[in-house]
Design a protein around this motif. Structure first.
Motif, PDB file in Angstrom:
ATOM      1  N   MET A 178       0.823  -1.206   0.000  1.00 46.33           N
ATOM      2  CA  MET A 178       0.000   0.000   0.000  1.00 46.33           C
ATOM      3  C   MET A 178       0.861   1.263   0.000  1.00 46.33           C
ATOM      4  O   MET A 178       0.498   2.277  -0.616  1.00 46.33           O
ATOM      5  N   ALA A 179       2.002   1.229   0.694  1.00 41.07           N
ATOM      6  CA  ALA A 179       2.898   2.386   0.686  1.00 41.07           C
ATOM      7  C   ALA A 179       3.454   2.637  -0.707  1.00 41.07           C
ATOM      8  O   ALA A 179       3.558   3.793  -1.163  1.00 41.07           O
ATOM      9  N   TYR A 180       3.801   1.572  -1.418  1.00 46.90           N
ATOM     10  CA  TYR A 180       4.291   1.729  -2.800  1.00 46.90           C
ATOM     11  C   TYR A 180       3.196   2.294  -3.689  1.00 46.90           C
ATOM     12  O   TYR A 180       3.429   3.224  -4.481  1.00 46.90           O
ATOM     13  N   LEU A 181       1.987   1.759  -3.578  1.00 46.20           N
ATOM     14  CA  LEU A 181       0.894   2.242  -4.411  1.00 46.20           C
ATOM     15  C   LEU A 181       0.531   3.686  -4.079  1.00 46.20           C
ATOM     16  O   LEU A 181       0.171   4.465  -4.966  1.00 46.20           O
ATOM     17  N   GLY A 182       0.636   4.051  -2.807  1.00 53.33           N
ATOM     18  CA  GLY A 182       0.306   5.407  -2.421  1.00 53.33           C
ATOM     19  C   GLY A 182       1.273   6.439  -2.963  1.00 53.33           C
ATOM     20  O   GLY A 182       0.914   7.610  -3.117  1.00 53.33           O
ATOM     21  N   VAL A 183       2.509   6.026  -3.258  1.00 56.46           N
ATOM     22  CA  VAL A 183       3.519   6.965  -3.755  1.00 56.46           C
ATOM     23  C   VAL A 183       3.675   6.859  -5.268  1.00 56.46           C
ATOM     24  O   VAL A 183       3.659   7.868  -5.982  1.00 56.46           O
ATOM     25  N   TYR A 184       3.798   5.659  -5.806  1.00 60.76           N
ATOM     26  CA  TYR A 184       4.109   5.468  -7.223  1.00 60.76           C
ATOM     27  C   TYR A 184       2.889   5.096  -8.069  1.00 60.76           C
ATOM     28  O   TYR A 184       2.959   5.179  -9.303  1.00 60.76           O
ATOM     29  N   GLY A 185       1.815   4.655  -7.456  1.00 59.01           N
ATOM     30  CA  GLY A 185       0.660   4.254  -8.230  1.00 59.01           C
ATOM     31  C   GLY A 185       0.836   2.870  -8.838  1.00 59.01           C
ATOM     32  O   GLY A 185       1.729   2.100  -8.465  1.00 59.01           O
ATOM     33  N   PHE A 186      -0.005   2.541  -9.821  1.00 62.82           N
ATOM     34  CA  PHE A 186       0.007   1.212 -10.436  1.00 62.82           C
ATOM     35  C   PHE A 186       0.992   1.175 -11.609  1.00 62.82           C
ATOM     36  O   PHE A 186       0.605   1.041 -12.777  1.00 62.82           O
ATOM     37  N   ASN A 187       2.258   1.335 -11.319  1.00 61.70           N
ATOM     38  CA  ASN A 187       3.298   1.181 -12.338  1.00 61.70           C
ATOM     39  C   ASN A 187       4.560   0.706 -11.643  1.00 61.70           C
ATOM     40  O   ASN A 187       4.690   0.783 -10.412  1.00 61.70           O
ATOM     41  N   LEU A 188       5.502   0.206 -12.442  1.00 63.52           N
ATOM     42  CA  LEU A 188       6.735  -0.373 -11.911  1.00 63.52           C
ATOM     43  C   LEU A 188       7.924   0.574 -12.008  1.00 63.52           C
ATOM     44  O   LEU A 188       9.063   0.154 -11.808  1.00 63.52           O
ATOM     45  N   ALA A 189       7.663   1.851 -12.306  1.00 64.42           N
ATOM     46  CA  ALA A 189       8.773   2.775 -12.494  1.00 64.42           C
ATOM     47  C   ALA A 189       9.574   3.001 -11.214  1.00 64.42           C
ATOM     48  O   ALA A 189      10.793   3.199 -11.262  1.00 64.42           O
ATOM     49  N   GLY A 190       8.896   2.977 -10.075  1.00 69.49           N
ATOM     50  CA  GLY A 190       9.589   3.247  -8.826  1.00 69.49           C
ATOM     51  C   GLY A 190      10.096   2.017  -8.113  1.00 69.49           C
ATOM     52  O   GLY A 190      10.618   2.122  -6.990  1.00 69.49           O
ATOM     53  N   LEU A 191       9.968   0.844  -8.739  1.00 68.53           N
ATOM     54  CA  LEU A 191      10.350  -0.388  -8.060  1.00 68.53           C
ATOM     55  C   LEU A 191      11.843  -0.456  -7.728  1.00 68.53           C
ATOM     56  O   LEU A 191      12.201  -0.862  -6.611  1.00 68.53           O
ATOM     57  N   PRO A 192      12.773  -0.070  -8.645  1.00 65.97           N
ATOM     58  CA  PRO A 192      14.198  -0.129  -8.274  1.00 65.97           C
ATOM     59  C   PRO A 192      14.550   0.746  -7.075  1.00 65.97           C
ATOM     60  O   PRO A 192      15.253   0.300  -6.154  1.00 65.97           O
ATOM     61  N   SER A 193      14.081   1.997  -7.086  1.00 66.40           N
ATOM     62  CA  SER A 193      14.385   2.877  -5.954  1.00 66.40           C
ATOM     63  C   SER A 193      13.693   2.396  -4.675  1.00 66.40           C
ATOM     64  O   SER A 193      14.241   2.531  -3.570  1.00 66.40           O
ATOM     65  N   TYR A 194      12.506   1.818  -4.823  1.00 67.23           N
ATOM     66  CA  TYR A 194      11.786   1.315  -3.657  1.00 67.23           C
ATOM     67  C   TYR A 194      12.520   0.140  -3.028  1.00 67.23           C
ATOM     68  O   TYR A 194      12.638   0.050  -1.801  1.00 67.23           O
ATOM     69  N   THR A 195      13.010  -0.763  -3.837  1.00 70.20           N
ATOM     70  CA  THR A 195      13.741  -1.911  -3.283  1.00 70.20           C
ATOM     71  C   THR A 195      15.054  -1.488  -2.644  1.00 70.20           C
ATOM     72  O   THR A 195      15.470  -2.056  -1.631  1.00 70.20           O
ATOM     73  N   ARG A 196      15.736  -0.474  -3.244  1.00 77.10           N
ATOM     74  CA  ARG A 196      16.967   0.017  -2.614  1.00 77.10           C
ATOM     75  C   ARG A 196      16.670   0.652  -1.263  1.00 77.10           C
ATOM     76  O   ARG A 196      17.404   0.435  -0.286  1.00 77.10           O
ATOM     77  N   MET A 197      15.613   1.441  -1.201  1.00 81.22           N
ATOM     78  CA  MET A 197      15.245   2.054   0.069  1.00 81.22           C
ATOM     79  C   MET A 197      14.824   1.003   1.093  1.00 81.22           C
ATOM     80  O   MET A 197      15.166   1.100   2.284  1.00 81.22           O
ATOM     81  N   PHE A 198      14.109  -0.030   0.643  1.00 80.09           N
ATOM     82  CA  PHE A 198      13.707  -1.110   1.539  1.00 80.09           C
ATOM     83  C   PHE A 198      14.932  -1.820   2.119  1.00 80.09           C
ATOM     84  O   PHE A 198      14.986  -2.116   3.312  1.00 80.09           O
ATOM     85  N   GLY A 199      15.912  -2.095   1.266  1.00 77.55           N
ATOM     86  CA  GLY A 199      17.132  -2.724   1.759  1.00 77.55           C
ATOM     87  C   GLY A 199      17.901  -1.839   2.711  1.00 77.55           C
ATOM     88  O   GLY A 199      18.550  -2.332   3.651  1.00 77.55           O
ATOM     89  N   HIS A 200      17.838  -0.512   2.482  1.00 80.05           N
ATOM     90  CA  HIS A 200      18.513   0.412   3.396  1.00 80.05           C
ATOM     91  C   HIS A 200      17.843   0.427   4.763  1.00 80.05           C
ATOM     92  O   HIS A 200      18.517   0.482   5.802  1.00 80.05           O
ATOM     93  N   VAL A 201      16.512   0.390   4.782  1.00 81.43           N
ATOM     94  CA  VAL A 201      15.792   0.421   6.058  1.00 81.43           C
ATOM     95  C   VAL A 201      15.966  -0.893   6.809  1.00 81.43           C
ATOM     96  O   VAL A 201      16.302  -0.918   7.994  1.00 81.43           O
ATOM     97  N   PHE A 202      15.754  -2.008   6.100  1.00 78.37           N
ATOM     98  CA  PHE A 202      15.820  -3.321   6.751  1.00 78.37           C
ATOM     99  C   PHE A 202      17.233  -3.872   6.671  1.00 78.37           C
ATOM    100  O   PHE A 202      17.514  -4.854   5.980  1.00 78.37           O
ATOM    101  N   SER A 203      18.112  -3.230   7.419  1.00 75.97           N
ATOM    102  CA  SER A 203      19.467  -3.750   7.549  1.00 75.97           C
ATOM    103  C   SER A 203      19.430  -5.009   8.419  1.00 75.97           C
ATOM    104  O   SER A 203      18.417  -5.292   9.080  1.00 75.97           O
ATOM    105  N   PRO A 204      20.509  -5.785   8.454  1.00 80.19           N
ATOM    106  CA  PRO A 204      20.484  -6.997   9.285  1.00 80.19           C
ATOM    107  C   PRO A 204      20.163  -6.727  10.749  1.00 80.19           C
ATOM    108  O   PRO A 204      19.410  -7.491  11.377  1.00 80.19           O
ATOM    109  N   ALA A 205      20.720  -5.646  11.310  1.00 83.99           N
ATOM    110  CA  ALA A 205      20.450  -5.343  12.722  1.00 83.99           C
ATOM    111  C   ALA A 205      18.985  -4.980  12.941  1.00 83.99           C
ATOM    112  O   ALA A 205      18.347  -5.447  13.896  1.00 83.99           O
TER     113      ALA A 205
END
Length: 266
Positions: A178-205
């Motif tokens: 829902m957070a992805y849809l709320g920002v980027y809508g129904f398209n895959l254009a923001g998927l690369p930046s979204y996955t990078r940000m997700f990996g940055h937030v969910f570090s191993p610690a």
């Protein structure tokens, strides 16, 4: 004229309160250790014990899963919209989605799932155990050679933990979508930046802290309301015992939340 009994002085009342507090926590810790041992025993899942356990797992999870998932989706959309609009007004759009994930997925969803399971499942389960104890069910099981903890408490604690972990995991996935849809809508254009940000937030610690927090929260809401009603204290009224169990559960959840915040941000 009959003489009135003198009320105990303040030190006596404090000492009795401390004794009740120690006894209550001692019963919870003891029953928690017994439940843990039984949960690790293969005999708890074999034969006639499997069917009641599966029944409790289903009844405590399936009825509340759709409603809580819809609630998590609506909460995610509303919170995402509020944060994005606020970030746009201050020129902080690049940090909006990361803030949503940190606040919503890491903090709000696990705590909301724990409270939802407590209100819908484990607190009523504790009331059921108290009713069974007053009706003599536990004494009948002991006379028949069965263990009330294994027969009545273990399935309810396992079901509460399973429901809490399931709701938290599924709702986190829904919140991320829902957070992805709320920002980027129904398209895959923001998927690369979204996955990078997700990996940055969910570090191993952070992922480790998130997993431990979810596990401990589920254990707290599953064990404390039920174990508090398993063995009655003759010196404590029934209503006071119930309120005391709820207060202990909320105190433990607060400590878990504070510890997770310290682990993530300090």
């Amino acid at each position: 004229m009959p003489s009135r009994r003198a009320s105990p002085d303040l030190p006596t009342r404090l000492w009795r309160s401390v004794q009740r507090w120690v006894r209550a926590w001692g019963r919870i810790v003891y029953l928690g250790a017994v439940v843990l041992v039984l949960a690790l025993s293969p005999s708890s899942y074999a034969g006639a014990a499997r069917r009641p356990l599966l029944r409790h797992l289903y009844l405590e999870t399936a009825p509340i899963l759709p409603g809580f998932t819809v609630l998590a989706a609506l909460l995610s959309l509303v919170l995402t919209r509020i944060v994005v609009v606020t970030a746009l007004s201050y020129g902080l759009t690049a940090y909006a989605l990361e803030m949503v994930i940190r606040v919503l997925v890491l903090e709000l969803i696990p705590l909301t799932a724990a409270l939802f399971v407590a209100l819908r499942c484990t607190i009523p389960a504790g009331a059921q155990l108290a009713a069974l104890r007053r009706a003599g069910r536990f004494d009948a099981l002991r006379r028949a050679g069965a263990d009330p903890v294994r027969v009545e408490l273990l399935p309810r604690v396992a079901a509460g933990m399973f429901a809490c972990i399931t709701l938290a995991a599924l709702s986190c996935v829904v919140a991320l979508a829902m957070a992805y849809l709320g920002v980027y809508g129904f398209n895959l254009a923001g998927l690369p930046s979204y996955t990078r940000m997700f990996g940055h937030v969910f570090s191993p610690a952070v992922t480790l802290v998130f997993g431990i927090k979810t596990l401990l929260s589920s254990l707290a809401v599953a064990l404390i309301p039920t174990a508090s009603r398993m063995d009655g204290d003759a010196s404590v009224p029934e209503q006071e015992s119930e309120l005391g169990g709820l207060a202990r559960m909320f105190a433990v959840l607060l400590l878990i939340e504070v510890a997770s915040l310290v682990g993530n941000y300090y």
